[in-house]
Design a protein around this motif. Sequence first.
Motif, short mmCIF file in Angstrom:
data_model
loop_
_atom_site.label_atom_id
_atom_site.label_comp_id
_atom_site.label_asym_id
_atom_site.label_seq_id
_atom_site.Cartn_x
_atom_site.Cartn_y
_atom_site.Cartn_z
N PRO A 475 119.45 60.72 67.60
CA PRO A 475 120.71 60.50 66.86
C PRO A 475 121.61 59.40 67.42
O PRO A 475 122.35 58.77 66.67
CB PRO A 475 121.41 61.86 66.96
CG PRO A 475 120.33 62.84 67.22
CD PRO A 475 119.28 62.13 67.99
N GLY A 476 121.53 59.13 68.74
CA GLY A 476 122.44 58.16 69.34
C GLY A 476 121.95 56.72 69.26
O GLY A 476 122.62 55.82 69.75
N GLN A 477 120.81 56.51 68.65
CA GLN A 477 120.23 55.17 68.62
C GLN A 477 121.10 54.19 67.82
O GLN A 477 121.62 54.54 66.76
CB GLN A 477 118.84 55.25 67.96
CG GLN A 477 118.09 53.94 67.96
CD GLN A 477 116.63 54.12 67.54
OE1 GLN A 477 116.30 55.00 66.74
NE2 GLN A 477 115.75 53.30 68.08
N ALA A 478 121.24 52.95 68.33
CA ALA A 478 122.01 51.94 67.58
C ALA A 478 121.36 51.74 66.22
O ALA A 478 120.14 51.76 66.10
CB ALA A 478 122.04 50.64 68.36
N ARG A 479 122.19 51.55 65.22
CA ARG A 479 121.67 51.43 63.86
C ARG A 479 121.26 50.01 63.51
O ARG A 479 120.42 49.78 62.67
CB ARG A 479 122.73 51.88 62.85
CG ARG A 479 123.20 53.31 63.06
CD ARG A 479 122.03 54.28 63.03
NE ARG A 479 122.49 55.66 62.92
CZ ARG A 479 122.38 56.57 63.88
NH1 ARG A 479 121.79 56.29 65.02
NH2 ARG A 479 122.85 57.80 63.69
N SER A 480 121.93 49.05 64.14
CA SER A 480 121.67 47.66 63.79
C SER A 480 122.34 46.74 64.80
O SER A 480 123.09 47.20 65.67
CB SER A 480 122.25 47.38 62.39
OG SER A 480 121.94 46.06 62.01
N ILE A 481 122.04 45.45 64.66
CA ILE A 481 122.87 44.43 65.31
C ILE A 481 123.83 44.01 64.22
O ILE A 481 123.40 43.65 63.11
CB ILE A 481 122.00 43.25 65.78
CG1 ILE A 481 121.10 43.72 66.93
CG2 ILE A 481 122.88 42.07 66.20
CD1 ILE A 481 120.10 42.69 67.40
N TYR A 482 125.12 44.09 64.51
CA TYR A 482 126.11 43.88 63.46
C TYR A 482 125.85 42.58 62.72
O TYR A 482 125.77 41.51 63.33
CB TYR A 482 127.52 43.88 64.06
CG TYR A 482 128.60 43.83 63.01
CD1 TYR A 482 128.82 44.92 62.16
CD2 TYR A 482 129.38 42.69 62.84
CE1 TYR A 482 129.80 44.87 61.19
CE2 TYR A 482 130.36 42.64 61.87
CZ TYR A 482 130.56 43.73 61.05
OH TYR A 482 131.52 43.69 60.08
N GLY A 483 125.68 42.70 61.42
CA GLY A 483 125.49 41.52 60.59
C GLY A 483 124.09 40.91 60.67
O GLY A 483 123.86 39.85 60.11
N ASP A 484 123.17 41.56 61.38
CA ASP A 484 121.86 40.94 61.55
C ASP A 484 120.75 42.00 61.72
O ASP A 484 120.10 42.08 62.76
CB ASP A 484 121.90 39.99 62.76
CG ASP A 484 120.82 38.93 62.70
OD1 ASP A 484 119.91 39.05 61.85
OD2 ASP A 484 120.86 37.99 63.52
N ASP A 485 120.54 42.80 60.66
CA ASP A 485 119.51 43.84 60.69
C ASP A 485 118.15 43.27 61.10
O ASP A 485 117.39 43.89 61.83
CB ASP A 485 119.32 44.47 59.30
CG ASP A 485 120.47 45.39 58.95
OD1 ASP A 485 121.20 45.80 59.87
OD2 ASP A 485 120.64 45.69 57.75
#
Length: 652
Positions: A475-485
């Motif tokens: 659950p704690g995993q980062a979802r993305s790099i902001y603005g750069d999936d």
Amino acid sequence: MNTTHDRYPVPQGFAGPQTVTQEQYEDLYQASITDADAFWAKAAERVDWYRAPTQIQDTCLTNADEFHIRWYADGELNVSVNCLDRHLEKRGDKAALIWESDDPAIPSQRVTYRELHAKVCKMGNALRRLGIARGDRVTIYMPMIVETIVAMLACARIGAVHNVVFGGFAPASIADRVRNCGASAIITADEGRRAGRKIALKANVDAALEMPGMEGVRSVLVVPNTGTPVNMVAERDYWLDRLMERESAECEPERMNAEDPLFILYTSGSTGKPKGMLHTTGGYLVYAAYTHAAIFDIRDSDVFWCTADVGWITGHSYIAYGPLANGATSLIFEGVPSYPDASRFWQVIDKHDVTIFYTAPTAIRALMREGPEPVLRTSRKSLRLLGTVGEPINPEAWRWYHGVVGAGRCPIVDTWWQTETGGILISPLPGATECKPGAASVPFFGIRPALVDVASGTLIEGPGEGNLFIRGSWPGQARSIYGDDRRYYESCFKDYPGMYFTGDSCRRDADGHYWITGRVDDVLNVSGHRIGTAELESALVSHPKVAEAAAVGFAHDIKGQGIYVYVTLKAGHAESDSLRQELVAHMRREIGPIATPDHLQWAPSLPKTRSGKIMRRILRKIAENTVDDLGDITTLADPSVVQALVRERRMA
Ligand code: PRX
């Protein structure tokens, strides 16, 4: 000493109401793997939801077009309510925060949950009144003071997305981050304090705002910390205490979706500019709270002290969100381990009866160098558990921490994790795991580490050493790099679909315990701070006299890794000591003091392959002074370049 025989059993009687024992660990771990959804559905019950989630995990890690990570996606909650409101009835008068200044003569502060709630509400209302709304980004550039935590929680309360920028970063680094996340407001202080010196935070923000592309910032909120006069721009800059005075101590929290962003935190990657790791609301909070409770074996009477700065992920998860979600008392320290002297940490432990102490190996090594006396002159009898984070701990430092600081009484949790992981992934559990100095030990519930053999690219079964991946999600995993999936997928998931690549290498021993051995990408770990060689190089080449530069790490006794840079000057510029100093100052100005190189070597040219790629492997060997074995240099465009660098290194 053979580390596999150097074992420290779980201390007898180490058991509290919530302690996970060895048997429970095995059972819970199995359960967390065999029925992950049921396990994480139950874990989510530790958080208060407006609407409890019915969907647990929804992820696709195997192809670029459909890549996504979602947890608890139909749940609704507010993080500040979980960290504050829900504790008011039972723990309203309990200290949420204890603040200790850099200057021991400045009185410490104790802020109860009720007081913290009121402050957060007032700041939340003030932010709203300035037009900051749900989804807006707010950059926080602050010293380690109570208001910093208040600012993070105030953003969470109104649904704004915070972006904390470490107070040691220079104006250009602030500007990069503010622009990248599109922040419309900055929260800062007049100055910070550090080892008796003042840090000009507001002046750094002013300098950042002069840079191009910063027009999006409409408000700057300033906390009066040292009281030094600072430049205030009308209709842009506001004293935060004055705004808060006028506001009510109640602030309606936003009802957030579990997957709404909570914060963006920049960290270094192996290429390009720092990447803004995006963490969301529900999964992050569940994971931060659960790991904090289980790994630190939190009890109601604990005083928990994590010495990190909130500018890093450790401060987010284990000074702010984990402890406060668990209703614990979290100590925040504005200063450094060695000021006014090398006894400061231990004095603060005695002063506030700290029970759990969590710090970085670099601090332990630096203090170990001062000998045992500064430690032994304090009592430390309140301590019951120690932790480390940020870099591999050498067994010698581990034993000193255990024997001298903990007087042999306290287990040590060597916690391995990253900005991208949101919380600890590999660590001993103090009531369950036998400790081995230097081993991060066992995976947390739901975490499935995998080792890939570098040469063959195949998975390693059983004992062995390879690149560390984590299978699946948590659950704690980062979802993305902001603005750069795309960049997130390409840099971390592409090579082995379904697994996250950590950038670390790791050994698994015969007991199945994990030993992190360091980064395998172009990221350095200097005093527990991550910094990309690409960032160091681009700062250097932004200097008008520099043609080319290469940065590598080398083993450093205290820092873990030091920074070694090679610089090629443009034609017409001569190498000199004053230019060396100018370049070092330039790096500090461009990035901040953490980018200060330990060595700068002039390089008439850099060793490159025929396709023009810099051969860092060779530069690392020259930096380490292990030039007898340079390996294969036949692929170099011009092998004589290496000889010139080696000669220069010998003369240095
Ligand atoms: O190389 C690992 C090292 O720190 C990196 C992550 O850095 P950052 O994202 O800044 O987060 C630091 C704090 C969580 C990792 O890739 N690292 C972190 N903890 C440990 C560690 N190396 C060895 N042992 C650890 N306990």
